[in-house]
Motif scaffolding. Structure first.
Motif, mmCIF file in Angstrom:
data_model
loop_
_atom_site.group_PDB
_atom_site.id
_atom_site.type_symbol
_atom_site.label_atom_id
_atom_site.label_comp_id
_atom_site.label_asym_id
_atom_site.label_seq_id
_atom_site.Cartn_x
_atom_site.Cartn_y
_atom_site.Cartn_z
ATOM 1 N N ILE A 141 2.166 1.721 -3.212
ATOM 2 C CA ILE A 141 1.097 2.231 -4.434
ATOM 3 C C ILE A 141 1.243 3.941 -4.196
ATOM 4 O O ILE A 141 1.025 4.686 -5.080
ATOM 5 C CB ILE A 141 -0.151 1.620 -4.011
ATOM 6 C CG1 ILE A 141 -0.084 0.248 -4.617
ATOM 7 C CG2 ILE A 141 -1.376 2.380 -4.938
ATOM 8 C CD1 ILE A 141 -1.311 -0.822 -4.319
ATOM 9 N N TRP B 148 -8.578 -5.682 -8.347
ATOM 10 C CA TRP B 148 -7.691 -5.035 -7.753
ATOM 11 C C TRP B 148 -6.540 -4.263 -8.416
ATOM 12 O O TRP B 148 -6.128 -3.008 -8.317
ATOM 13 C CB TRP B 148 -7.410 -5.511 -6.475
ATOM 14 C CG TRP B 148 -8.348 -5.603 -5.369
ATOM 15 C CD1 TRP B 148 -8.829 -6.880 -5.094
ATOM 16 C CD2 TRP B 148 -8.912 -4.707 -4.927
ATOM 17 N NE1 TRP B 148 -9.896 -6.477 -3.986
ATOM 18 C CE2 TRP B 148 -10.045 -4.995 -3.747
ATOM 19 C CE3 TRP B 148 -9.037 -3.203 -4.634
ATOM 20 C CZ2 TRP B 148 -10.878 -4.463 -2.957
ATOM 21 C CZ3 TRP B 148 -9.602 -2.434 -3.745
ATOM 22 C CH2 TRP B 148 -10.574 -2.987 -2.861
ATOM 23 N N GLY C 127 -1.243 -3.461 -6.873
ATOM 24 C CA GLY C 127 -2.563 -3.937 -6.470
ATOM 25 C C GLY C 127 -2.720 -5.440 -6.574
ATOM 26 O O GLY C 127 -3.377 -5.829 -5.693
ATOM 27 N N ALA D 18 0.636 -1.156 0.126
ATOM 28 C CA ALA D 18 -0.044 -0.055 0.057
ATOM 29 C C ALA D 18 0.871 1.297 -0.024
ATOM 30 O O ALA D 18 0.619 2.417 -0.616
ATOM 31 C CB ALA D 18 -0.910 -0.037 1.098
ATOM 32 N N CYS E 192 -7.905 -1.659 -10.746
ATOM 33 C CA CYS E 192 -8.222 -0.620 -9.917
ATOM 34 C C CYS E 192 -7.041 0.464 -9.829
ATOM 35 O O CYS E 192 -6.945 1.624 -9.724
ATOM 36 C CB CYS E 192 -8.892 -0.744 -8.637
ATOM 37 S SG CYS E 192 -10.689 -1.307 -9.125
ATOM 38 N N SER E 193 -5.913 -0.561 -9.386
ATOM 39 C CA SER E 193 -4.534 0.379 -8.895
ATOM 40 C C SER E 193 -4.258 0.996 -10.103
ATOM 41 O O SER E 193 -3.601 2.169 -10.147
ATOM 42 C CB SER E 193 -3.596 -0.621 -8.208
ATOM 43 O OG SER E 193 -4.127 -1.133 -7.098
ATOM 44 N N LEU F 105 1.624 0.142 -10.463
ATOM 45 C CA LEU F 105 0.467 0.201 -9.557
ATOM 46 C C LEU F 105 -0.471 -1.026 -10.001
ATOM 47 O O LEU F 105 -0.735 -1.436 -9.103
ATOM 48 C CB LEU F 105 -0.557 1.675 -10.043
ATOM 49 C CG LEU F 105 0.272 2.716 -9.425
ATOM 50 C CD1 LEU F 105 -0.173 4.014 -10.219
ATOM 51 C CD2 LEU F 105 0.320 2.934 -8.065
#
Length: 164
Positions: A22, A145, A128, A19, A148-149, A124
């Motif tokens: 990211i 995910w 994710g 996290a 989305c990232s 990214l």
């Protein structure tokens, strides 16, 4: 090799570390996008380095402050808090390396910026996906995910296009 050295970095064992990676990647990419709007290579690099450093310092300061309040084990808590934020810096500056290499090889800052932003977007997506898998998501969920990232990188590329 990219998966091992960047996406699954050996020190990034937890979902929290990913996290942080990211977060750092988005900060670094946004700094590159905005910094390159009206600047040369040197100013773009300085903008990105200073921006990532300020975000890292602010976040680490908040955690160090919380750790320093406790008398027992203060030094170790402070050092641990500082180490915990390293993925922000490492991931945040990785696209910057590509930016510099491409700019120096081609002499084209625009190409270098979009190359760096493309790498950030790929990173990214990978972060994710890896974070989701480590958290127990199914393959399909992890792909979602990851997408989305990666979309965060797409937003930064959109920002760059608006500024250009």
């Amino acid at each position: 090799m990219l998966h091992r050295s960047v996406l699954g970095h050996h020190r990034w064992r937890s979902e929290r570390d990913l996290a942080q990676a990211i977060y750092g990647t988005v900060i670094g990419a946004a700094a590159i996008a905005v910094g390159s709007a009206h600047a040369d290579l040197t100013e773009t690099v300085l903008t990105a380095v200073v921006t990532v450093a300020v975000y890292w310092a602010a976040e680490r300061y908040a955690e160090v402050l919380a750790a320093a309040v406790h008398a027992a084990g203060r030094r170790e808590r402070v050092l641990t808090a500082l180490r915990r934020g390293l993925p922000v810096v490492e991931a945040g500056l990785t696209p910057l390396v590509l930016l510099v290499v491409v700019a120096l090889l081609t002499g084209r800052l625009g190409l270098a910026v979009f190359s760096a932003l493309g790498l950030a977007t790929l990173m990214l997506g990978g972060f994710g996906h890896v974070a989701a898998r480590r958290a127990g998501a199914t393959r399909l969920q992890a792909i979602g995910w990851g997408l989305c990232s990666a979309a965060l990188g797409g937003v930064v590329i959109g920002l760059k296009m608006l500024l250009h």
